[in-house]
Design a protein around this motif. Structure first.
Motif, PDB file in Angstrom:
ATOM      1  N   THR A  36      18.953   7.243 -10.266  1.00 48.75           N
ATOM      2  CA  THR A  36      18.740   6.094 -11.148  1.00 48.75           C
ATOM      3  C   THR A  36      19.918   6.024 -12.104  1.00 48.75           C
ATOM      4  O   THR A  36      20.171   6.967 -12.847  1.00 48.75           O
ATOM      5  CB  THR A  36      17.411   6.260 -11.926  1.00 48.75           C
ATOM      6  N   HIS A  37      20.649   4.916 -12.047  1.00 50.85           N
ATOM      7  CA  HIS A  37      21.920   4.828 -12.777  1.00 50.85           C
ATOM      8  C   HIS A  37      21.799   4.022 -14.067  1.00 50.85           C
ATOM      9  O   HIS A  37      20.841   3.269 -14.247  1.00 50.85           O
ATOM     10  CB  HIS A  37      22.981   4.187 -11.880  1.00 50.85           C
ATOM     11  N   VAL A  38      22.792   4.181 -14.914  1.00 47.54           N
ATOM     12  CA  VAL A  38      22.934   3.363 -16.119  1.00 47.54           C
ATOM     13  C   VAL A  38      24.256   2.626 -15.993  1.00 47.54           C
ATOM     14  O   VAL A  38      25.315   3.253 -15.921  1.00 47.54           O
ATOM     15  CB  VAL A  38      22.938   4.239 -17.395  1.00 47.54           C
ATOM     16  N   GLY A  39      24.177   1.309 -15.958  1.00 48.02           N
ATOM     17  CA  GLY A  39      25.400   0.532 -15.764  1.00 48.02           C
ATOM     18  C   GLY A  39      25.711  -0.422 -16.890  1.00 48.02           C
ATOM     19  O   GLY A  39      26.678  -1.173 -16.813  1.00 48.02           O
ATOM     20  N   CYS A  40      24.890  -0.430 -17.929  1.00 45.80           N
ATOM     21  CA  CYS A  40      25.141  -1.329 -19.061  1.00 45.80           C
ATOM     22  C   CYS A  40      24.309  -0.836 -20.233  1.00 45.80           C
ATOM     23  O   CYS A  40      23.508   0.083 -20.084  1.00 45.80           O
ATOM     24  CB  CYS A  40      24.747  -2.767 -18.706  1.00 45.80           C
ATOM     25  N   ASP A  41      24.492  -1.476 -21.387  1.00 47.31           N
ATOM     26  CA  ASP A  41      23.594  -1.179 -22.500  1.00 47.31           C
ATOM     27  C   ASP A  41      22.965  -2.468 -23.016  1.00 47.31           C
ATOM     28  O   ASP A  41      22.621  -2.581 -24.175  1.00 47.31           O
ATOM     29  CB  ASP A  41      24.322  -0.412 -23.607  1.00 47.31           C
ATOM     30  N   THR A  42      22.814  -3.410 -22.112  1.00 45.17           N
ATOM     31  CA  THR A  42      22.281  -4.719 -22.501  1.00 45.17           C
ATOM     32  C   THR A  42      21.135  -5.186 -21.600  1.00 45.17           C
ATOM     33  O   THR A  42      20.782  -6.357 -21.599  1.00 45.17           O
ATOM     34  CB  THR A  42      23.412  -5.763 -22.452  1.00 45.17           C
ATOM     35  N   SER A  43      20.578  -4.293 -20.791  1.00 42.83           N
ATOM     36  CA  SER A  43      19.458  -4.631 -19.896  1.00 42.83           C
ATOM     37  C   SER A  43      19.810  -5.703 -18.876  1.00 42.83           C
ATOM     38  O   SER A  43      18.946  -6.475 -18.464  1.00 42.83           O
ATOM     39  CB  SER A  43      18.231  -5.088 -20.697  1.00 42.83           C
ATOM     40  N   GLN A  44      21.061  -5.773 -18.484  1.00 43.78           N
ATOM     41  CA  GLN A  44      21.473  -6.848 -17.577  1.00 43.78           C
ATOM     42  C   GLN A  44      21.753  -6.400 -16.154  1.00 43.78           C
ATOM     43  O   GLN A  44      21.648  -7.196 -15.236  1.00 43.78           O
ATOM     44  CB  GLN A  44      22.746  -7.518 -18.117  1.00 43.78           C
ATOM     45  N   CYS A  45      22.153  -5.133 -15.935  1.00 40.06           N
ATOM     46  CA  CYS A  45      22.765  -4.801 -14.641  1.00 40.06           C
ATOM     47  C   CYS A  45      21.775  -4.367 -13.564  1.00 40.06           C
ATOM     48  O   CYS A  45      22.068  -4.493 -12.379  1.00 40.06           O
ATOM     49  CB  CYS A  45      23.838  -3.728 -14.828  1.00 40.06           C
ATOM     50  N   GLY A  46      20.643  -3.825 -13.934  1.00 37.81           N
ATOM     51  CA  GLY A  46      19.637  -3.430 -12.945  1.00 37.81           C
ATOM     52  C   GLY A  46      19.936  -2.138 -12.193  1.00 37.81           C
ATOM     53  O   GLY A  46      19.197  -1.778 -11.277  1.00 37.81           O
ATOM     54  N   ALA A  47      20.987  -1.424 -12.590  1.00 42.32           N
ATOM     55  CA  ALA A  47      21.292  -0.154 -11.904  1.00 42.32           C
ATOM     56  C   ALA A  47      20.196   0.887 -12.127  1.00 42.32           C
ATOM     57  O   ALA A  47      20.117   1.878 -11.405  1.00 42.32           O
ATOM     58  CB  ALA A  47      22.634   0.397 -12.397  1.00 42.32           C
ATOM     59  N   CYS A  48      19.359   0.639 -13.123  1.00 39.74           N
ATOM     60  CA  CYS A  48      18.351   1.612 -13.550  1.00 39.74           C
ATOM     61  C   CYS A  48      16.947   1.299 -13.034  1.00 39.74           C
ATOM     62  O   CYS A  48      15.988   1.914 -13.484  1.00 39.74           O
ATOM     63  CB  CYS A  48      18.307   1.611 -15.079  1.00 39.74           C
ATOM     64  N   VAL A  49      16.823   0.355 -12.111  1.00 41.20           N
ATOM     65  CA  VAL A  49      15.475  -0.094 -11.707  1.00 41.20           C
ATOM     66  C   VAL A  49      14.717   1.013 -10.972  1.00 41.20           C
ATOM     67  O   VAL A  49      15.235   1.638 -10.040  1.00 41.20           O
ATOM     68  CB  VAL A  49      15.550  -1.365 -10.835  1.00 41.20           C
ATOM     69  N   VAL A  57      10.871  -1.948 -12.755  1.00 42.68           N
ATOM     70  CA  VAL A  57      11.075  -1.883 -14.209  1.00 42.68           C
ATOM     71  C   VAL A  57      12.489  -1.389 -14.458  1.00 42.68           C
ATOM     72  O   VAL A  57      12.974  -0.499 -13.752  1.00 42.68           O
ATOM     73  CB  VAL A  57      10.057  -0.888 -14.844  1.00 42.68           C
ATOM     74  N   LYS A  58      13.159  -1.980 -15.452  1.00 44.52           N
ATOM     75  CA  LYS A  58      14.464  -1.470 -15.858  1.00 44.52           C
ATOM     76  C   LYS A  58      14.227  -0.260 -16.751  1.00 44.52           C
ATOM     77  O   LYS A  58      13.764  -0.391 -17.882  1.00 44.52           O
ATOM     78  CB  LYS A  58      15.260  -2.565 -16.564  1.00 44.52           C
ATOM     79  N   ALA A  59      14.547   0.901 -16.214  1.00 40.03           N
ATOM     80  CA  ALA A  59      14.200   2.154 -16.900  1.00 40.03           C
ATOM     81  C   ALA A  59      15.013   2.379 -18.161  1.00 40.03           C
ATOM     82  O   ALA A  59      14.687   3.259 -18.961  1.00 40.03           O
ATOM     83  CB  ALA A  59      14.372   3.336 -15.942  1.00 40.03           C
ATOM     84  N   CYS A  60      16.067   1.580 -18.350  1.00 42.77           N
ATOM     85  CA  CYS A  60      16.851   1.681 -19.589  1.00 42.77           C
ATOM     86  C   CYS A  60      16.182   0.920 -20.719  1.00 42.77           C
ATOM     87  O   CYS A  60      16.610   1.003 -21.863  1.00 42.77           O
ATOM     88  CB  CYS A  60      18.258   1.134 -19.384  1.00 42.77           C
ATOM     89  N   THR A  61      15.159   0.160 -20.377  1.00 45.98           N
ATOM     90  CA  THR A  61      14.556  -0.748 -21.341  1.00 45.98           C
ATOM     91  C   THR A  61      13.112  -0.355 -21.632  1.00 45.98           C
ATOM     92  O   THR A  61      12.384  -1.094 -22.278  1.00 45.98           O
ATOM     93  CB  THR A  61      14.643  -2.194 -20.789  1.00 45.98           C
TER      94      THR A  61
HETATM   95 FE1  FES Z   1      21.840  -1.905 -16.942  1.00 48.37          FE
HETATM   96 FE2  FES Z   1      19.391  -0.816 -17.159  1.00 48.37          FE
HETATM   97  S1  FES Z   1      21.304   0.187 -17.159  1.00 48.37           S
HETATM   98  S2  FES Z   1      19.878  -2.903 -16.897  1.00 48.37           S
END
Ligand code: FES
Ligand code: FES
Length: 164
Positions: A36-49, A57-61
């Protein structure tokens, strides 16, 4: 500190965590599930789904505590018995990745898409549904083809049905 308990990829886990711990941090840093990746800090990229109780769910959010008592599935939990999940196999078959950074989130979103909408997905629907997932390599053409094929495979069709 706070106690959190959940099932992750079928295994029960309990931990004493800082209540501010994000679900993605919990998965990556506490459980070492780094697919499960982190690709942004704005809840936009979906790398963390990931899937929480069957929903993408976006796990960063989300806080880890928000998943207390839930069943969480990460990309590591999709393959069963040494066999890739049909959606994973379709991404491999159709070259639906370049650097691969966005791929876990794309696949988790794609599986959720099929679970919600069924396996007969047209290109416009797939593109709309992938709005929350960014591929910075811009490999969208093959990603869409992979999702189309993976959806059919999830319904029992052949992976190559959507091949050119
Ligand atoms: Fe980019 Fe979660 S890390 S939306
Ligand atoms: Fe590189 Fe999508 S394959 S970000």
């Amino acid at each position: 500190m706070a106690i959190v308990s959940m099932t992750v990829n079928g295994k029960p886990v309990t931990a004493d965590i800082d209540p501010r711990t994000l679900l993605v941090q919990f998965l990556r840093e506490h459980l070492r599930l780094t697919g499960t990746h982190v690709g942004c800090d704005t809840s936009q990229c979906g790398a963390c789904v990931v899937h929480v109780d069957g929903k993408a769910v976006k796990a960063c959010t989300a806080l880890a505590l928000q998943a207390d008592g839930a069943s969480v599935v990460t990309i590591e939990g999709l393959a069963q018995g040494g066999e890739l999940h049909p959606m994973q196999a379709a991404f491999r078959e159709h070259h639906g990745l370049q650097c691969g950074y966005c791929t876990p989130g794309m696949i988790m979103t794609a599986v959720d898409m099929v679970n919600r909408l069924g396996s007969d997905l047209d290109e416009a629907t797939i593109r709309t549904e992938l709005e929350g997932n960014i591929c910075r390599c811009t490999g969208y053409h093959n990603i869409v083809r992979a999702v189309e094929a993976g959806a059919r495979a999830m319904a029992g069709g052949a992976l190559r049905e959507a091949a050119e």
